[in-house]
Motif scaffolding. Structure first.
Motif, short mmCIF file in Angstrom:
data_model
loop_
_atom_site.label_atom_id
_atom_site.label_comp_id
_atom_site.label_asym_id
_atom_site.label_seq_id
_atom_site.Cartn_x
_atom_site.Cartn_y
_atom_site.Cartn_z
N HIS A 1 -1.01 138.07 4.31
CA HIS A 1 -1.96 136.63 4.02
C HIS A 1 -1.70 136.44 2.70
O HIS A 1 -2.84 136.60 2.05
CB HIS A 1 -3.60 137.19 4.65
CG HIS A 1 -3.57 135.74 4.39
ND1 HIS A 1 -3.85 134.55 4.28
CD2 HIS A 1 -5.18 136.07 4.09
CE1 HIS A 1 -4.51 133.61 3.74
NE2 HIS A 1 -5.56 133.94 3.53
N PRO B 1 -1.93 130.06 6.36
CA PRO B 1 -3.61 130.50 7.32
C PRO B 1 -3.49 129.56 9.27
O PRO B 1 -3.56 130.54 10.12
CB PRO B 1 -4.42 130.18 6.86
CG PRO B 1 -4.56 130.18 5.23
CD PRO B 1 -2.76 129.78 5.38
N SER B 2 -2.88 129.01 9.36
CA SER B 2 -2.76 128.37 10.88
C SER B 2 -1.09 129.14 10.92
O SER B 2 -1.46 128.33 12.48
CB SER B 2 -2.38 126.96 9.98
OG SER B 2 -1.64 126.70 9.66
N ALA C 1 -2.41 132.20 12.11
CA ALA C 1 -3.76 131.85 13.30
C ALA C 1 -2.73 131.76 15.12
O ALA C 1 -3.05 131.91 15.87
CB ALA C 1 -4.48 130.28 13.38
N SER D 1 -9.83 130.57 4.16
CA SER D 1 -8.36 130.93 5.57
C SER D 1 -9.32 131.11 7.04
O SER D 1 -8.47 130.80 7.98
CB SER D 1 -7.84 131.56 4.39
OG SER D 1 -7.35 130.75 3.80
N ILE E 1 -8.50 130.05 10.80
CA ILE E 1 -7.44 131.00 11.18
C ILE E 1 -8.28 131.02 12.68
O ILE E 1 -8.12 131.26 13.88
CB ILE E 1 -7.85 132.01 10.22
CG1 ILE E 1 -6.49 132.21 9.72
CG2 ILE E 1 -6.81 133.20 11.98
CD1 ILE E 1 -5.95 133.29 8.78
#
Length: 326
Positions: A243, A260-261, A264, A291, A295
């Protein structure tokens, strides 16, 4: 368990993160340096390429029945953490390098020099990606380090030439552009698969480690744009995910690392039991709270923020592949 979750370096983790994983993360006793569970993963380095007083660069240990069996990446600072953990090169089955950026590979010679003082006789396997652009294949990388004629540390070339006092070091190259998993280690207690992942122009691999009915996935540096990796790690108990960038990172950074998306989506698509955010850089750490919120809007499993020397004991979290908490 106390209000503060403690890692094996006695550094408390912020109260903010406790509600997200207090029921899911069990760390080693503060009196114990290494991981003592039957199957466990320890964070040697949770940082990136920028010097950090509390985070070494990338590195992880997989422990099986109290012995360190796999080293995943060898970034700056991990060699000291390896010693702090009470690990020994004698017990390693393999060293797995996700790619050859400095913050993932620079301390490999230090591990090899340390190993010379051990009683090890059996082979040690070194796994890494094939060549591309400015990056050599893992065997050429090793030869550049310790090759007998041109190696920077050629005094260690006995690992390649069966010199007296050295055990054999064997390389295994995995095609970085392959979308099919390759089994690189398979014995009575461990099975390791590798697959190419997308890290911009850098040849890179992701790994899946299976032992005792458990699965541990290592993303390495990647932008998350290889569905084959998500398929390989499906139902993993733990995904250790790099990350390194916030959601609003620029296009160049996002070509190298997952936003982050995207983290996820990957964790959700792969149905992983819990997500460990690691390889944390200042640009991602400064926006860590935002973040995590982003997520958790998609991925409903526990989210753990990695800290150096943290130990995750898989025998004490969920039964193998039981993801009912999601």
């Amino acid at each position: 368990m106390s209000t503060f979750i403690r890692n094996t370096r006695h550094r408390p983790i912020s109260r903010f993160f406790v509600p997200l994983f207090v029921a899911s993360l069990l760390v080693a006793s503060p009196a114990v340096a290494g991981c003592k569970g039957d199957v466990a993963v320890q964070i040697l380095g949770s940082g990136g390429p920028i010097a950090n007083s509390s985070r070494a660069s990338s590195g992880y240990l997989v422990w099986i029945k109290g012995e360190a069996r796999l080293l995943v990446d060898a970034g700056g600072g991990t060699f000291a953490r390896f010693g702090e953990a009470g690990a020994h090169v004698d017990s390693l089955d393999a060293i797995l390098l996700t790619h050859l950026h400095v913050d993932h590979s620079v301390e490999l010679p230090a591990y090899l020099k340390s190993a010379w003082f051990s009683d090890r006789k059996r082979n040690l396997q070194l796994v890494g990606p094939s060549a591309s652009g400015a990056f050599p294949a893992i065997d050429d990388f090793l030869n550049a380090l310790i090759g007998p004629t041109q190696g920077a540390y050629r005094y260690l070339s006995g690992y390649l030439t069966d010199g007296a006092g050295y055990f054999p070091l064997k390389t295994r190259t995995v095609a970085h552009d392959s979308d099919k998993p390759v089994i690189v280690l398979d014995n009575d207690e461990l099975r390791v698969s590798a697959i190419g992942v997308r890290h911009g122009p850098v040849p890179a691999l992701g790994y899946l480690v299976e032992s005792g009915g458990h699965k541990i996935a290592f993303s390495g540096d990647q932008n998350g744009n290889n569905p084959a990796f998500a398929k390989m790690i499906e139902s993993a108990d733990v995904l250790i995910m790099d990350h390194a960038i916030p959601e609003k990172a620029d296009r160049i950074a996002a070509n190298l690392h997952a936003r982050p998306s995207e983290i996820a989506k990957l964790a959700t698509d792969a149905k992983v039991g819990r997500l460990v955010l690691s390889h944390i850089m200042p640009r991602s750490e400064s926006q860590l709270k935002a973040s995590q919120s982003l997520i958790s809007a998609t991925y409903t499993g526990p989210i753990i923020v990695a800290e150096d020397m943290m130990c995750i004991d898989l025998e004490r979290i969920l039964k193998p592949h039981d993801h009912s908490s999601q």
